[in-house]
Design a protein around this motif. Structure first.
Motif, mmCIF file in Angstrom:
data_model
loop_
_atom_site.group_PDB
_atom_site.id
_atom_site.type_symbol
_atom_site.label_atom_id
_atom_site.label_comp_id
_atom_site.label_asym_id
_atom_site.label_seq_id
_atom_site.Cartn_x
_atom_site.Cartn_y
_atom_site.Cartn_z
ATOM 1 N N SER A 20 6.004 -48.568 61.370
ATOM 2 C CA SER A 20 5.442 -47.347 60.781
ATOM 3 C C SER A 20 6.019 -46.073 61.388
ATOM 4 O O SER A 20 6.007 -45.027 60.742
ATOM 5 C CB SER A 20 3.933 -47.346 60.978
ATOM 6 O OG SER A 20 3.635 -47.173 62.361
ATOM 7 N N GLY A 21 6.437 -46.149 62.636
ATOM 8 C CA GLY A 21 6.869 -44.938 63.338
ATOM 9 C C GLY A 21 5.715 -44.180 63.967
ATOM 10 O O GLY A 21 5.922 -43.197 64.660
ATOM 11 N N ARG A 22 4.491 -44.631 63.721
ATOM 12 C CA ARG A 22 3.325 -43.994 64.344
ATOM 13 C C ARG A 22 3.075 -44.640 65.706
ATOM 14 O O ARG A 22 3.158 -45.859 65.853
ATOM 15 C CB ARG A 22 2.088 -44.149 63.465
ATOM 16 C CG ARG A 22 2.161 -43.326 62.181
ATOM 17 C CD ARG A 22 0.856 -43.404 61.415
ATOM 18 N NE ARG A 22 0.582 -44.745 60.927
ATOM 19 C CZ ARG A 22 1.022 -45.219 59.753
ATOM 20 N NH1 ARG A 22 1.747 -44.464 58.959
ATOM 21 N NH2 ARG A 22 0.730 -46.448 59.380
ATOM 22 N N GLY A 23 2.765 -43.797 66.675
ATOM 23 C CA GLY A 23 2.524 -44.325 68.006
ATOM 24 C C GLY A 23 1.692 -43.382 68.835
ATOM 25 O O GLY A 23 1.189 -42.362 68.343
ATOM 26 N N THR A 24 1.557 -43.745 70.092
ATOM 27 C CA THR A 24 0.774 -42.973 71.043
ATOM 28 C C THR A 24 1.647 -42.651 72.241
ATOM 29 O O THR A 24 2.242 -43.552 72.840
ATOM 30 C CB THR A 24 -0.462 -43.787 71.497
ATOM 31 O OG1 THR A 24 -1.228 -44.119 70.342
ATOM 32 C CG2 THR A 24 -1.311 -42.996 72.468
ATOM 33 N N LEU A 25 1.707 -41.362 72.558
ATOM 34 C CA LEU A 25 2.439 -40.926 73.749
ATOM 35 C C LEU A 25 1.585 -41.247 74.967
ATOM 36 O O LEU A 25 0.484 -40.725 75.121
ATOM 37 C CB LEU A 25 2.716 -39.425 73.682
ATOM 38 C CG LEU A 25 3.438 -38.820 74.893
ATOM 39 C CD1 LEU A 25 4.858 -39.353 75.004
ATOM 40 C CD2 LEU A 25 3.437 -37.293 74.794
ATOM 41 N N LEU A 26 2.100 -42.135 75.803
ATOM 42 C CA LEU A 26 1.370 -42.552 76.999
ATOM 43 C C LEU A 26 1.736 -41.706 78.203
ATOM 44 O O LEU A 26 0.915 -41.479 79.091
ATOM 45 C CB LEU A 26 1.675 -44.019 77.316
ATOM 46 C CG LEU A 26 1.340 -45.022 76.230
ATOM 47 C CD1 LEU A 26 1.827 -46.405 76.636
ATOM 48 C CD2 LEU A 26 -0.155 -45.028 75.952
ATOM 49 N N LEU A 64 3.995 -48.006 70.112
ATOM 50 C CA LEU A 64 3.882 -47.930 68.654
ATOM 51 C C LEU A 64 2.626 -48.670 68.208
ATOM 52 O O LEU A 64 2.120 -49.541 68.913
ATOM 53 C CB LEU A 64 5.121 -48.547 68.000
ATOM 54 C CG LEU A 64 6.443 -47.831 68.302
ATOM 55 C CD1 LEU A 64 7.620 -48.616 67.729
ATOM 56 C CD2 LEU A 64 6.421 -46.410 67.745
ATOM 57 N N GLU A 65 2.131 -48.329 67.023
ATOM 58 C CA GLU A 65 0.890 -48.957 66.568
ATOM 59 C C GLU A 65 1.036 -50.466 66.401
ATOM 60 O O GLU A 65 0.043 -51.183 66.400
ATOM 61 C CB GLU A 65 0.353 -48.296 65.298
ATOM 62 C CG GLU A 65 1.181 -48.500 64.070
ATOM 63 C CD GLU A 65 0.552 -47.845 62.844
ATOM 64 O OE1 GLU A 65 -0.410 -47.065 62.972
ATOM 65 O OE2 GLU A 65 1.053 -48.116 61.743
ATOM 66 N N GLU A 66 2.268 -50.959 66.312
ATOM 67 C CA GLU A 66 2.498 -52.401 66.225
ATOM 68 C C GLU A 66 2.485 -53.052 67.611
ATOM 69 O O GLU A 66 2.681 -54.257 67.736
ATOM 70 C CB GLU A 66 3.836 -52.676 65.533
ATOM 71 C CG GLU A 66 3.872 -52.293 64.062
ATOM 72 C CD GLU A 66 4.240 -50.820 63.809
ATOM 73 O OE1 GLU A 66 4.417 -50.073 64.794
ATOM 74 O OE2 GLU A 66 4.347 -50.431 62.640
ATOM 75 N N GLY A 67 2.273 -52.262 68.673
ATOM 76 C CA GLY A 67 2.139 -52.816 70.015
ATOM 77 C C GLY A 67 3.419 -52.841 70.834
ATOM 78 O O GLY A 67 3.451 -53.420 71.918
ATOM 79 N N ILE A 68 4.463 -52.221 70.333
ATOM 80 C CA ILE A 68 5.753 -52.236 71.022
ATOM 81 C C ILE A 68 5.883 -50.971 71.851
ATOM 82 O O ILE A 68 5.616 -49.870 71.360
ATOM 83 C CB ILE A 68 6.898 -52.293 69.994
ATOM 84 C CG1 ILE A 68 6.721 -53.526 69.127
ATOM 85 C CG2 ILE A 68 8.259 -52.276 70.667
ATOM 86 C CD1 ILE A 68 7.397 -53.401 67.795
ATOM 87 N N THR A 69 6.320 -51.102 73.091
ATOM 88 C CA THR A 69 6.542 -49.953 73.955
ATOM 89 C C THR A 69 8.004 -49.542 73.861
ATOM 90 O O THR A 69 8.895 -50.382 74.004
ATOM 91 C CB THR A 69 6.183 -50.297 75.411
ATOM 92 O OG1 THR A 69 4.835 -50.763 75.457
ATOM 93 C CG2 THR A 69 6.322 -49.073 76.301
ATOM 94 N N VAL A 70 8.229 -48.268 73.578
ATOM 95 C CA VAL A 70 9.591 -47.739 73.451
ATOM 96 C C VAL A 70 9.667 -46.389 74.163
ATOM 97 O O VAL A 70 8.647 -45.763 74.443
ATOM 98 C CB VAL A 70 10.026 -47.584 71.971
ATOM 99 C CG1 VAL A 70 10.135 -48.916 71.292
ATOM 100 C CG2 VAL A 70 9.070 -46.673 71.230
#
Ligand SMILES: [Zn+2]
Length: 136
Positions: free
Chosen positions: A55-61, A87-93
């Motif tokens: 999705s490209g949606r995520g959370t800045l940690l 990312l909302e799919e659970g991947i850390t980038v």
């Protein structure tokens, strides 16, 4: 894994990114998501996977700064903020954080507000598209 498969995965990654798409692999055996895609599942080693558009949606940690460019293509952008995102799919980038000054003071101002929603955004540099993020 052959050189051709690896080259194809790299080419596929950048071609999709140039179109604004983040394409991962979902493992057919354990359902784990690998991004960027690799020839086998990072969780179980299976070679059976399907493409999955993220999705490209995520959370800045967390954010840090990069005062010096680590590659010539990033010189025009340095100093820049560097995002650590799930990312909302659970991947850390990780990737450049656009719209935030790359100074220690500007980044420190973010810390009390974290976590913050972000959206992936492709930065088209002279030679390659680059995955970046921007506060949503
Ligand atoms: Zn797997």
């Amino acid at each position: 894994m052959t050189t051709t498969e690896t080259t194809s995965l790299v080419r596929d990654y950048y071609e999709a990114l140039a179109e604004g798409r983040l394409v991962a692999h979902r493992c057919a055996d354990c359902q784990a998501i690998t991004f960027p895609a690799t020839t086998c599942c990072e969780a179980c080693g299976s070679f059976d996977s399907t493409d999955l558009e993220l999705s490209g949606r995520g959370t800045l940690l967390f954010a840090s700064h990069n005062l010096a460019a680590c590659h010539p293509r990033f010189v025009p952008y340095a100093p820049y903020a560097y995002a650590h995102v799930i990312l909302e799919e659970g991947i850390t980038v990780q990737g450049m954080l656009q719209g935030v000054d790359g100074t220690p003071d500007a980044i420190a101002e973010l810390y009390p507000r974290l976590p913050l929603p972000v959206l992936a955004e492709v930065l088209h540099t002279d030679d390659l598209p680059v995955l970046t993020f921007r506060l949503a």
